[in-house]
Design an enzyme around this catalytic site. Structure first.
Site, PDB file in Angstrom:
ATOM      1  N   SER A 321       0.828  -1.199   0.000  1.00  0.00           N
ATOM      2  CA  SER A 321       0.000   0.000   0.000  1.00  0.00           C
ATOM      3  C   SER A 321       0.865   1.253   0.000  1.00  0.00           C
ATOM      4  O   SER A 321       0.587   2.216  -0.722  1.00  0.00           O
ATOM      5  CB  SER A 321      -0.919   0.010   1.226  1.00  0.00           C
ATOM      6  OG  SER A 321      -1.649   1.212   1.291  1.00  0.00           O
ATOM      7  N   TRP A 324       2.364   1.665  -3.419  1.00  0.00           N
ATOM      8  CA  TRP A 324       1.351   2.107  -4.386  1.00  0.00           C
ATOM      9  C   TRP A 324       1.249   3.620  -4.401  1.00  0.00           C
ATOM     10  O   TRP A 324       1.024   4.232  -5.450  1.00  0.00           O
ATOM     11  CB  TRP A 324       0.000   1.491  -4.034  1.00  0.00           C
ATOM     12  CG  TRP A 324      -1.124   1.902  -4.927  1.00  0.00           C
ATOM     13  CD1 TRP A 324      -1.523   1.292  -6.087  1.00  0.00           C
ATOM     14  CD2 TRP A 324      -2.017   3.021  -4.763  1.00  0.00           C
ATOM     15  NE1 TRP A 324      -2.593   1.948  -6.639  1.00  0.00           N
ATOM     16  CE2 TRP A 324      -2.925   3.015  -5.854  1.00  0.00           C
ATOM     17  CE3 TRP A 324      -2.133   4.017  -3.800  1.00  0.00           C
ATOM     18  CZ2 TRP A 324      -3.919   3.965  -5.990  1.00  0.00           C
ATOM     19  CZ3 TRP A 324      -3.133   4.975  -3.945  1.00  0.00           C
ATOM     20  CH2 TRP A 324      -4.011   4.942  -5.023  1.00  0.00           C
ATOM     21  N   HIS A 325       1.445   4.266  -3.250  1.00  0.00           N
ATOM     22  CA  HIS A 325       1.271   5.711  -3.156  1.00  0.00           C
ATOM     23  C   HIS A 325       2.402   6.491  -3.828  1.00  0.00           C
ATOM     24  O   HIS A 325       2.195   7.654  -4.202  1.00  0.00           O
ATOM     25  CB  HIS A 325       1.160   6.140  -1.692  1.00  0.00           C
ATOM     26  CG  HIS A 325      -0.195   5.886  -1.101  1.00  0.00           C
ATOM     27  ND1 HIS A 325      -0.553   4.664  -0.551  1.00  0.00           N
ATOM     28  CD2 HIS A 325      -1.294   6.673  -0.981  1.00  0.00           C
ATOM     29  CE1 HIS A 325      -1.798   4.728  -0.124  1.00  0.00           C
ATOM     30  NE2 HIS A 325      -2.275   5.933  -0.375  1.00  0.00           N
ATOM     31  N   GLY A 326       3.569   5.905  -3.974  1.00  0.00           N
ATOM     32  CA  GLY A 326       4.650   6.640  -4.617  1.00  0.00           C
ATOM     33  C   GLY A 326       5.946   5.856  -4.671  1.00  0.00           C
ATOM     34  O   GLY A 326       6.173   4.940  -3.875  1.00  0.00           O
TER      35      GLY A 326
END
Length: 462
Positions: A321, A324-326
């Site tokens: 997770s 996924w954000h960066g």
């Protein structure tokens, strides 16, 4: 095209009027929504429309083949094709330079410096969202939870639906795709509530988030030069910036979809009123959390096995997770910190304790609930420092500064106006916490002048 732009202020009424007043029939309206969505997305850079179309076409074709195929090996091969295509595009555009940089660093540690080519690729807006949306459709078809669509127009419109295209919620085909097939009729009540939710989302984004941003940028730019109290103020301001930015966009998306007769899933449910970190994640970015739960955590074994396996699966989910954000180690650290927060709840089997909204039958929380909310919020703020910092070193410097004796000094940044906005936000959301958004509470006020006074005041703030 941004929701808080003059372009969108002109775009939305035109699309709304053409959709309801000029066009007749669901197929014509779906075709128009598809066209409008591609205009919306291509307004930023038309070149990336090809990626959106390619992702849609691949998963539409693959899913139709999976639906007809009876051989397990061929079905798996088709699913792998979809995974490779979608995750390959996402990985190339979002993570190529990250992996190249870390590959170079690894070789440099052993005395063999490399000079690999960095592409400095522009990240296509929304690719992380629509990639996961199309993947969920293919996986659901493969697992037998959904029959493959035979209507390419509806499927293309589902993937590119402009309200939630660039920032979510990440919709499931089982929920949103059937809404493109059924007959939709205009509802004044639904549209009115959609406008109220859009107004609240705009207030959060423009009034709160955008006014927090300058203070956050200046503090996080040089954490070594700020006092502990200033660094704490910066971290707290960022917590409201990212919440109001992201949840504000989600509110606008959900409200905008309601104008066209669509029901999108709720993406935020007052997460800063959570009493533990498990409740926070049931209320924060719900569409992504549930996506990882259903398509990664459960296939890994979920919580069905031994405690050690459950803890391992939880750690994997949070790290993925974060990534996924960066494409930065700071996001991975952010995910790992939340995984560490989660472990004591798993060990004590208390991760599903708080399922209802806090003080659901009372006006105010108990002292114990208030302490739990404050403790959870401060833990989340600490993790946000990794999320916002430029690198891990800067994040550690920020945290070290907060833990220094200068924490008890007067902060150099004292934004009274922003503090007032945040206080008003908290108050409105607290009293409206039993509703989808606080303005639903205002809508229940019978005296019309009072309702419209609130609406005009919010518009004036904008």
């Amino acid at each position: 095209m941004l929701f808080n732009s003059i372009d969108f202020a002109a775009f939305l009424p035109m699309v709304f009027l053409i959709h309801w007043l000029i066009l007749r029939g669901q197929r014509a309206r779906n075709a128009f929504l598809l066209l409008a969505s591609y205009v919306f997305y291509g307004w930023w850079d038309p070149r990336f429309l090809s990626l959106l179309a390619l992702s849609s076409l691949i998963d539409f074709w693959v899913s139709k083949r999976i639906g007809k195929e009876t051989r397990t090996a061929r079905r798996k091969a088709l699913l792998l094709l979809s995974l490779a295509a979608n995750l390959g595009m996402l990985g190339f555009f979002k993570y190529y330079d990250f992996f190249v940089s870390n590959f170079e660093s690894a070789f440099s540690l052993f005395g063999h410096p490399l000079q690999l080519r960095h592409l400095d690729i522009i990240l296509p807006v929304g690719i992380s969202f629509y990639t996961f949306q199309t993947l969920s459709y293919t996986i659901d078809v493969y697992m037998g939870r959904l029959k493959p669509s035979t209507d390419g127009l509806s499927f293309m419109a589902f993937v590119s639906f402009f309200p939630q295209l660039v920032a979510g919620p990440i919709e499931r085909a089982t929920h949103l795709l059937p809404q493109f097939s059924k007959t939709r009729s205009f509802s004044l009540e639904q549209s009115s509530d959609g406008l109220r939710q859009m107004l609240w989302g705009l207030v959060k984004k423009v009034v709160v988030a955008d006014n927090c941003a300058p203070y956050v940028d200046s503090i996080f730019a040089a954490p070594e030069a700020a006092s502990g109290s200033t660094l704490l103020v910066g971290a707290m301001l960022f917590s409201f910036q990212i919440y109001c930015d992201f949840s504000g966009y989600s509110d606008i998306a959900v409200g905008c979809a309601r104008l066209f007769g669509f029901d999108l899933m709720r993406n935020f449910a007052y997460p800063y009123f959570s009493r533990d970190i498990a409740e926070f994640w049931r209320r924060w970015h719900i569409s992504l959390s549930s996506w990882f739960r259903d398509y990664v955590y459960v296939p890994l074994g979920g919580s069905r096995g031994r405690l050690g396996a459950t803890m391992r699966n939880t750690l994997i989910i949070f790290i993925i997770s974060g990534f996924w954000h960066g494409a930065n180690w700071t996001f991975i650290c952010w995910g790992a910190v939340h995984a560490l927060y989660f472990m004591p709840l798993l060990l004590a089997k208390r991760n599903r304790k708080h399922m209802e909204v806090v003080a659901h039958d009372r006006m105010l929380p108990t002292l114990r609930e208030a302490v739990s909310i404050l403790g959870t919020y401060l833990a989340v703020v600490l993790a946000w420092i990794f999320f916002r910092s430029n690198d891990v070193h800067a994040a550690m410097a920020h945290i070290s500064g907060i833990l220094s004796p200068s924490l008890f000094s007067m902060p150099s940044v004292r934004p009274a106006d922003v503090a007032l906005m945040i206080t008003a936000l908290i108050a409105l959301e607290w009293f409206g916490r039993r509703h989808q958004h606080p303005l639903q509470m205002i809508a229940s006020v019978r005296w019309r002048p009072a309702r419209w006074a609130v609406y005009y005041a919010l518009i004036a703030l904008l």
